[in-house]
Design an enzyme around this catalytic site. Structure first.
Site, PDB file in Angstrom:
ATOM      1  CE  LYS A 193       0.903  56.970  33.312  1.00 43.76           C
ATOM      2  NZ  LYS A 193       0.071  56.809  34.471  1.00 43.76           N
ATOM      3  CB  CYS A 194       9.742  56.095  36.756  1.00 43.06           C
ATOM      4  SG  CYS A 194      11.461  55.598  36.954  1.00 43.06           S
ATOM      5  N   GLY A 195       9.669  53.110  37.968  1.00 40.93           N
ATOM      6  CA  GLY A 195       9.907  52.323  39.168  1.00 40.93           C
ATOM      7  C   GLY A 195      10.466  53.145  40.312  1.00 40.93           C
ATOM      8  CG  PHE A 196      14.036  54.814  40.253  1.00 43.40           C
ATOM      9  CD1 PHE A 196      14.580  54.050  41.264  1.00 43.40           C
ATOM     10  CD2 PHE A 196      14.515  54.633  38.961  1.00 43.40           C
ATOM     11  CE1 PHE A 196      15.586  53.125  41.013  1.00 43.40           C
ATOM     12  CE2 PHE A 196      15.521  53.710  38.692  1.00 43.40           C
ATOM     13  CZ  PHE A 196      16.057  52.958  39.722  1.00 43.40           C
ATOM     14  CB  THR A 197       7.172  57.099  40.424  1.00 50.73           C
ATOM     15  OG1 THR A 197       7.464  57.151  39.015  1.00 50.73           O
ATOM     16  CG2 THR A 197       6.122  58.139  40.749  1.00 50.73           C
TER      17      THR A 197
END
Length: 158
Positions: free
Chosen positions: A34-38
Site C-alpha cells: 500500500k505504498c506509492g512505490f508499490t
C-alpha cells in the site's frame, strides 16, 4: 560476512537460508502493498524474469515500518503479490528494517552500503540493495530509483 551467510524468516514460519541463492546476483528490496512505490513490483518482476536464467534473483522483504503500508499477514501479502503483479520472485516474511528489532540481514545491508550523507537507516519502502555473486553489497538505491534503471548495473555483474 556476506549476504548469503544469513538466514531470514520464511513467510510460513521457520527460516530460509540465503545460501540457497549463493552465486547469484541479487536485488534485495523492502516492499509494501500500500505504498506509492508499490507499482515497482512490476519492474522488479520484469528484472527477475529477464535475468533469472543468467543467475539473478530479486528477494522481497515486506515491511510495515513506513506509515503502516504493509498491514497484511503472510497469506494476504502472497495473494496480493501474485494476483496484482504476478510475482514469481521470493517474498519472505514481514520484517523490520530499522530500529532495535531490525532483521540482522538489514543491519548488514545498511552497514555495507549507507545512504545519503552516510545515514544507515532505511528511509522508505522499496529501498534496493544490489549484491554481487560473492554475496557482497555493491550498491544501495533510493526508493525513487525505478527497477528498470538498475538493469545496466545488474548486467555488469552478470
Amino acid at each position: 560476512m556476506n549476504v548469503t551467510d544469513f538466514e531470514v524468516k520464511a513467510p510460513g514460519g521457520g527460516t530460509a537460508r540465503l545460501a540457497d541463492h549463493a552465486g547469484k546476483v541479487l536485488l534485495v528490496v523492502n516492499v509494501a502493498s500500500k505504498c506509492g512505490f508499490t507499482p515497482q513490483y512490476a519492474g522488479l518482476e520484469a528484472l527477475h524474469r529477464r535475468f533469472a536464467d543468467q543467475g539473478f534473483a530479486v528477494l522481497g522483504f515486506p515491511c510495515n515500518q513506513f506509515a503502516g503500508q504493509e498491514p497484511g499477514d503472510a497469506q494476504e501479502i502472497a495473494t496480493f503479490c501474485t494476483t496484482s503483479y504476478d510475482v514469481t520472485f521470493p517474498v519472505f516474511a514481514k520484517i523490520d528494517v530499522n530500529g532495535p528489532g531490525a532483521d540482522p540481514l538489514y543491519a548488514h545491508l545498511k552497514a555495507s552500503a549507507p545512504g545519503m550523507l552516510g545515514t544507515r537507516s532505511i528511509k522508505w519502502n522499496f529501498t534496493k540493495f544490489l549484491i554481487d555473486r560473492s554475496g557482497r553489497v555493491v550498491r544501495r538505491y533510493a526508493p525513487t530509483v525505478k527497477p528498470e534503471a538498475i538493469a545496466r548495473d545488474i548486467e555488469a555483474l552478470l
